[in-house]
Design a protein around this motif. Structure first.
Motif, PDB file in Angstrom:
ATOM      1  N   GLN A  44      -7.889 -11.903 -16.468  1.00  0.00           N
ATOM      2  CA  GLN A  44      -7.183 -12.140 -17.716  1.00  0.00           C
ATOM      3  C   GLN A  44      -7.381 -10.969 -18.674  1.00  0.00           C
ATOM      4  OE1 GLN A  44      -8.574 -15.944 -19.232  1.00  0.00           O
ATOM      5  NE2 GLN A  44      -6.908 -17.015 -18.204  1.00  0.00           N
ATOM      6  N   ARG A  45      -6.430 -10.840 -19.565  1.00  0.00           N
ATOM      7  CA  ARG A  45      -6.557  -9.818 -20.603  1.00  0.00           C
ATOM      8  C   ARG A  45      -7.696 -10.219 -21.536  1.00  0.00           C
ATOM      9  NH1 ARG A  45      -1.115  -7.379 -23.166  1.00  0.00           N
ATOM     10  NH2 ARG A  45      -0.770  -7.292 -20.898  1.00  0.00           N
ATOM     11  N   GLU A  46      -8.571  -9.262 -21.847  1.00  0.00           N
ATOM     12  CA  GLU A  46      -9.724  -9.565 -22.685  1.00  0.00           C
ATOM     13  C   GLU A  46      -9.833  -8.571 -23.838  1.00  0.00           C
ATOM     14  OE1 GLU A  46     -13.475  -9.143 -20.727  1.00  0.00           O
ATOM     15  OE2 GLU A  46     -13.070  -7.109 -20.019  1.00  0.00           O
ATOM     16  N   LEU A  47     -10.350  -9.070 -24.947  1.00  0.00           N
ATOM     17  CA  LEU A  47     -10.574  -8.208 -26.094  1.00  0.00           C
ATOM     18  C   LEU A  47     -11.731  -7.262 -25.806  1.00  0.00           C
ATOM     19  CD1 LEU A  47      -9.948  -7.579 -29.122  1.00  0.00           C
ATOM     20  CD2 LEU A  47     -11.835  -9.139 -29.644  1.00  0.00           C
ATOM     21  N   VAL A  48     -11.527  -5.992 -26.108  1.00  0.00           N
ATOM     22  CA  VAL A  48     -12.587  -4.995 -25.996  1.00  0.00           C
ATOM     23  C   VAL A  48     -13.200  -4.757 -27.367  1.00  0.00           C
ATOM     24  CG1 VAL A  48     -13.131  -2.617 -25.384  1.00  0.00           C
ATOM     25  CG2 VAL A  48     -11.443  -3.891 -24.050  1.00  0.00           C
ATOM     26  N   ALA A  49     -12.359  -4.468 -28.339  1.00  0.00           N
ATOM     27  CA  ALA A  49     -12.825  -4.204 -29.697  1.00  0.00           C
ATOM     28  C   ALA A  49     -11.671  -4.395 -30.656  1.00  0.00           C
ATOM     29  CB  ALA A  49     -13.378  -2.786 -29.819  1.00  0.00           C
ATOM     30  N   ALA A  50     -12.008  -4.757 -31.887  1.00  0.00           N
ATOM     31  CA  ALA A  50     -10.998  -4.937 -32.916  1.00  0.00           C
ATOM     32  C   ALA A  50     -11.563  -4.494 -34.256  1.00  0.00           C
ATOM     33  CB  ALA A  50     -10.541  -6.391 -32.982  1.00  0.00           C
ATOM     34  N   ILE A  51     -10.661  -4.133 -35.161  1.00  0.00           N
ATOM     35  CA  ILE A  51     -11.066  -3.698 -36.489  1.00  0.00           C
ATOM     36  C   ILE A  51     -10.024  -4.160 -37.495  1.00  0.00           C
ATOM     37  CG2 ILE A  51      -9.986  -1.413 -36.152  1.00  0.00           C
ATOM     38  CD1 ILE A  51     -12.321  -0.275 -37.863  1.00  0.00           C
ATOM     39  N   THR A  52     -10.499  -4.730 -38.603  1.00  0.00           N
ATOM     40  CA  THR A  52      -9.583  -5.193 -39.626  1.00  0.00           C
ATOM     41  C   THR A  52      -9.222  -4.054 -40.586  1.00  0.00           C
ATOM     42  OG1 THR A  52     -11.301  -5.814 -41.193  1.00  0.00           O
ATOM     43  CG2 THR A  52     -10.702  -7.445 -39.518  1.00  0.00           C
ATOM     44  N   SER A  53      -8.284  -4.323 -41.462  1.00  0.00           N
ATOM     45  CA  SER A  53      -7.898  -3.320 -42.444  1.00  0.00           C
ATOM     46  C   SER A  53      -9.052  -2.989 -43.388  1.00  0.00           C
ATOM     47  CB  SER A  53      -6.682  -3.796 -43.240  1.00  0.00           C
ATOM     48  OG  SER A  53      -6.945  -5.058 -43.838  1.00  0.00           O
ATOM     49  N   GLY A  54      -9.987  -3.917 -43.511  1.00  0.00           N
ATOM     50  CA  GLY A  54     -11.165  -3.683 -44.348  1.00  0.00           C
ATOM     51  C   GLY A  54     -12.316  -3.022 -43.631  1.00  0.00           C
ATOM     52  N   GLY A  55     -12.159  -2.801 -42.336  1.00  0.00           N
ATOM     53  CA  GLY A  55     -13.181  -2.099 -41.571  1.00  0.00           C
ATOM     54  C   GLY A  55     -14.157  -2.978 -40.815  1.00  0.00           C
TER      55      GLY A  55
END
Length: 122
Positions: A44-55
């Protein structure tokens, strides 16, 4: 609409490094969270990393301490620096954008890039 274009994938030996880049265009004012997902064959597709507009950042446990996500709001880019790569990191990596403060679920993301292949092999 938001368009996402990834670059930087390729073949690297175990222990090596790669940097993926994603450039966003279009209605970029609507973007809150940008993330990198990956999908290996049969998985399955998995999240590696994410970042919000606030950092604020979020990483998969499997990549913590090895990968770093960077976001440049002025240039509308998000990069993923990948160090100490392992064969199990082999996958197609996708850049994604969400109009909300997204969870780990890919369903929170409205826009996707075409994907870039990362292969870690000797």
């Amino acid at each position: 609409q938001v368009q996402l274009v990834e670059s930087g994938g390729g073949l690297v030996q175990p222990g090596g490094s790669l940097r993926l880049s994603c450039a966003a265009s279009g209605s970029i004012f609507s973007i809150n969270t940008m993330g990198w997902y990956r999908q290996a064959p049969g998985k399955q597709r998995e999240l590696v990393a994410a970042i919000t507009s606030g950092g604020d950042t979020n990483y998969a446990d499997s990549v913590k301490g090895r990968f770093t996500i960077y976001r440049d709001n002025a240039k509308n880019t998000v990069d993923l620096q990948m160090n100490s790569l392992k064969p199990e990191d082999t996958a197609v990596y996708y850049c994604a954008a969400s109009g909300v403060r997204a969870s780990d679920s890919p369903r929170d993301y409205n826009y996707w890039g075409q994907g870039t292949q990362v292969t870690v092999s000797s």
